[in-house]
Design a protein around this motif. Structure first.
Motif, PDB file in Angstrom:
ATOM      1  N   ASP A  77      17.566  17.328  13.895  1.00 43.77           N
ATOM      2  CA  ASP A  77      18.799  16.579  14.094  1.00 43.77           C
ATOM      3  C   ASP A  77      18.796  15.379  13.162  1.00 43.77           C
ATOM      4  O   ASP A  77      17.741  14.921  12.722  1.00 43.77           O
ATOM      5  CB  ASP A  77      18.919  16.108  15.553  1.00 43.77           C
ATOM      6  CG  ASP A  77      19.220  17.261  16.499  1.00 43.77           C
ATOM      7  OD1 ASP A  77      20.162  18.019  16.211  1.00 43.77           O
ATOM      8  OD2 ASP A  77      18.518  17.391  17.520  1.00 43.77           O
ATOM      9  N   PRO A 123      23.954  20.316  11.453  1.00 43.18           N
ATOM     10  CA  PRO A 123      25.259  19.655  11.545  1.00 43.18           C
ATOM     11  C   PRO A 123      25.501  19.147  12.970  1.00 43.18           C
ATOM     12  O   PRO A 123      24.951  19.686  13.933  1.00 43.18           O
ATOM     13  CB  PRO A 123      26.258  20.757  11.196  1.00 43.18           C
ATOM     14  CG  PRO A 123      25.487  21.990  10.965  1.00 43.18           C
ATOM     15  CD  PRO A 123      24.051  21.736  11.198  1.00 43.18           C
ATOM     16  N   CYS A 124      26.296  18.106  13.083  1.00 45.04           N
ATOM     17  CA  CYS A 124      26.633  17.552  14.394  1.00 45.04           C
ATOM     18  C   CYS A 124      28.101  17.129  14.388  1.00 45.04           C
ATOM     19  O   CYS A 124      28.730  17.049  13.332  1.00 45.04           O
ATOM     20  CB  CYS A 124      25.735  16.369  14.733  1.00 45.04           C
ATOM     21  SG  CYS A 124      25.966  14.941  13.656  1.00 45.04           S
ATOM     22  N   LEU A 125      28.612  16.839  15.563  1.00 48.27           N
ATOM     23  CA  LEU A 125      29.982  16.360  15.678  1.00 48.27           C
ATOM     24  C   LEU A 125      30.037  14.928  15.159  1.00 48.27           C
ATOM     25  O   LEU A 125      29.243  14.080  15.564  1.00 48.27           O
ATOM     26  CB  LEU A 125      30.457  16.419  17.130  1.00 48.27           C
ATOM     27  CG  LEU A 125      31.903  16.024  17.393  1.00 48.27           C
ATOM     28  CD1 LEU A 125      32.869  16.931  16.616  1.00 48.27           C
ATOM     29  CD2 LEU A 125      32.207  16.091  18.879  1.00 48.27           C
ATOM     30  N   CYS A 126      30.954  14.671  14.230  1.00 50.20           N
ATOM     31  CA  CYS A 126      31.064  13.358  13.597  1.00 50.20           C
ATOM     32  C   CYS A 126      32.486  12.825  13.710  1.00 50.20           C
ATOM     33  O   CYS A 126      33.438  13.586  13.861  1.00 50.20           O
ATOM     34  CB  CYS A 126      30.724  13.468  12.108  1.00 50.20           C
ATOM     35  SG  CYS A 126      29.045  13.985  11.776  1.00 50.20           S
ATOM     36  N   ARG A 134      37.718  14.333  14.037  1.00 53.44           N
ATOM     37  CA  ARG A 134      36.415  14.853  14.454  1.00 53.44           C
ATOM     38  C   ARG A 134      36.102  16.024  13.537  1.00 53.44           C
ATOM     39  O   ARG A 134      36.978  16.818  13.217  1.00 53.44           O
ATOM     40  CB  ARG A 134      36.456  15.355  15.894  1.00 53.44           C
ATOM     41  CG  ARG A 134      36.762  14.295  16.896  1.00 53.44           C
ATOM     42  CD  ARG A 134      36.749  14.897  18.277  1.00 53.44           C
ATOM     43  NE  ARG A 134      37.724  14.227  19.108  1.00 53.44           N
ATOM     44  CZ  ARG A 134      37.772  14.336  20.419  1.00 53.44           C
ATOM     45  NH1 ARG A 134      36.928  15.113  21.044  1.00 53.44           N
ATOM     46  NH2 ARG A 134      38.670  13.690  21.104  1.00 53.44           N
ATOM     47  N   GLU A 135      34.836  16.113  13.146  1.00 53.86           N
ATOM     48  CA  GLU A 135      34.435  17.183  12.234  1.00 53.86           C
ATOM     49  C   GLU A 135      32.956  17.498  12.445  1.00 53.86           C
ATOM     50  O   GLU A 135      32.160  16.601  12.688  1.00 53.86           O
ATOM     51  CB  GLU A 135      34.669  16.701  10.799  1.00 53.86           C
ATOM     52  CG  GLU A 135      34.367  17.706   9.730  1.00 53.86           C
ATOM     53  CD  GLU A 135      34.619  17.118   8.344  1.00 53.86           C
ATOM     54  OE1 GLU A 135      33.665  17.125   7.534  1.00 53.86           O
ATOM     55  OE2 GLU A 135      35.738  16.653   8.073  1.00 53.86           O
ATOM     56  N   ILE A 136      32.615  18.755  12.340  1.00 50.44           N
ATOM     57  CA  ILE A 136      31.208  19.155  12.354  1.00 50.44           C
ATOM     58  C   ILE A 136      30.695  18.998  10.921  1.00 50.44           C
ATOM     59  O   ILE A 136      31.240  19.597   9.996  1.00 50.44           O
ATOM     60  CB  ILE A 136      31.037  20.622  12.820  1.00 50.44           C
ATOM     61  CG1 ILE A 136      31.611  20.829  14.220  1.00 50.44           C
ATOM     62  CG2 ILE A 136      29.577  21.038  12.749  1.00 50.44           C
ATOM     63  CD1 ILE A 136      30.847  20.159  15.333  1.00 50.44           C
ATOM     64  N   ALA A 137      29.666  18.165  10.750  1.00 50.23           N
ATOM     65  CA  ALA A 137      29.140  17.893   9.408  1.00 50.23           C
ATOM     66  C   ALA A 137      27.664  17.519   9.505  1.00 50.23           C
ATOM     67  O   ALA A 137      27.156  17.203  10.580  1.00 50.23           O
ATOM     68  CB  ALA A 137      29.927  16.762   8.747  1.00 50.23           C
TER      69      ALA A 137
END
Length: 175
Positions: free
Chosen positions: A29, A78-81, A135-138
């Protein structure tokens, strides 16, 4: 168990050295890339222990171990950003101040785009203030992240902001 203490290269910048080897990935992570010690299992099921002897942040593609058959490569998950797009330099300053007060690392994707790990209260604060947010997964890359770990009255530097972000600088010798 595989024991590693150094980063031996990066498959993105030196792919030729590792092309012939099987890639076994160590999934981390974003907040684990600064860890001094890690003990995990790779995606291939191998146990690895890593002691970060130089203290540098791990990056996507860093090779922690290799032999004649395979190499262990870091993969930052990747995580929620939150993606924040300020319209002016004043908005940029206010947003960075609000994020900094929460001690959250800020990743700068471009001159007009900031990225932080998603936090619900921060999302609602910026939404309430009318900023352009998504919000974006990145993947949060530490190489693009601003962080201040320690501040004291003895810390002296001057930040000079210019019209272009690339012309701004930090003068560490300032009084």
């Amino acid at each position: 168990m595989i024991l590693a203490t150094d980063i031996l290269g990066n498959i993105q910048s030196n792919s030729a050295a590792f092309d012939a080897l099987e890639k076994d990935y160590l999934a981390l992570d974003w907040f684990e890339v600064d860890s001094g010690r890690l003990r995990r299992q790779t995606t291939g099921g191998r146990d690895i222990g890593f002691k970060n002897s130089k203290g540098t942040s791990l990056k996507n593609g860093d090779v922690l171990f290799h032999d004649t058959k395979f190499c262990v490569v870091v993969r930052v998950l990747p995580c929620l950003c939150l993606i924040i797009r300020p319209n002016t330099q004043l908005e940029m300053a206010k947003i960075c101040f609000d994020i900094g007060n929460r001690h959250i690392p800020i990743a700068i994707r471009s001159e007009s785009e900031l990225m932080v790990a998603f936090e619900e209260p921060l999302y609602h604060l910026f939404e309430k203030q009318g900023y352009s947010i998504d919000r974006e997964i990145a993947v949060l890359e530490q190489t693009q992240t601003l962080r201040i770990h320690q501040w004291t009255r003895n810390t002296k530097f001057k930040v000079t902001l210019a019209k272009n972000i690339h012309e701004s600088f930090i003068d560490t010798a300032s009084n």
